[in-house]
Design a protein around this motif. Structure first.
Motif, PDB file in Angstrom:
ATOM      1  N   ALA A  76       0.827  -1.203   0.000  1.00  0.00           N
ATOM      2  CA  ALA A  76       0.000   0.000   0.000  1.00  0.00           C
ATOM      3  C   ALA A  76       0.868   1.262   0.000  1.00  0.00           C
ATOM      4  O   ALA A  76       0.585   2.210  -0.746  1.00  0.00           O
ATOM      5  N   GLU A  77       1.912   1.280   0.807  1.00  0.00           N
ATOM      6  CA  GLU A  77       2.811   2.448   0.850  1.00  0.00           C
ATOM      7  C   GLU A  77       3.491   2.646  -0.494  1.00  0.00           C
ATOM      8  O   GLU A  77       3.568   3.770  -1.008  1.00  0.00           O
ATOM      9  N   ALA A  80       1.031   3.765  -3.219  1.00  0.00           N
ATOM     10  CA  ALA A  80       0.621   5.166  -3.015  1.00  0.00           C
ATOM     11  C   ALA A  80       1.726   6.111  -3.500  1.00  0.00           C
ATOM     12  O   ALA A  80       1.444   7.137  -4.129  1.00  0.00           O
ATOM     13  N   LYS A  81       2.967   5.774  -3.220  1.00  0.00           N
ATOM     14  CA  LYS A  81       4.094   6.622  -3.642  1.00  0.00           C
ATOM     15  C   LYS A  81       4.203   6.639  -5.176  1.00  0.00           C
ATOM     16  O   LYS A  81       4.524   7.664  -5.762  1.00  0.00           O
ATOM     17  N   GLY A  83       1.809   6.437  -7.161  1.00  0.00           N
ATOM     18  CA  GLY A  83       0.673   7.203  -7.688  1.00  0.00           C
ATOM     19  C   GLY A  83      -0.193   6.370  -8.530  1.00  0.00           C
ATOM     20  O   GLY A  83      -0.860   6.572  -9.442  1.00  0.00           O
TER      21      GLY A  83
END
Length: 83
Positions: A76-77, A80-81, A83
């Motif tokens: 998830a991290e 998210a980074k 995009g």
């Protein structure tokens, strides 16, 4: 000039025996992200370079062109980074 702390594209330090490394590498591959991979088993100074970036011995270390990095990121991290 690109460095380990500000690479031209994503730079990942990892090892095949590391489950988190395989998971993060698979996510990058699934998303079609171009990145450079430093295999700590194959590159003599790879572990030292990863430690110089993160100050930690855990892997993977994923370094981004903006100079930020993650150590042992969750999917998830990392997603998210990206995009």
């Amino acid at each position: 000039m690109a460095t380990d702390t500000a690479p031209d594209r994503i730079l990942m330090f990892g090892a095949e025996w590391c489950g988190d490394c395989r998971r993060s590498k698979a996510l990058l591959d699934r998303q079609g992200v171009e990145y450079d991979y430093v295999d700590l088993e194959a590159v003599d100074d790879g572990a030292d370079r990863a430690y110089a970036v993160s100050g930690r011995t855990q892997i993977p270390v994923v370094v981004f062109p903006d100079g930020t990095f993650f150590v042992e990121p969750t999917d998830a991290e990392l997603a998210a980074k990206l995009g």
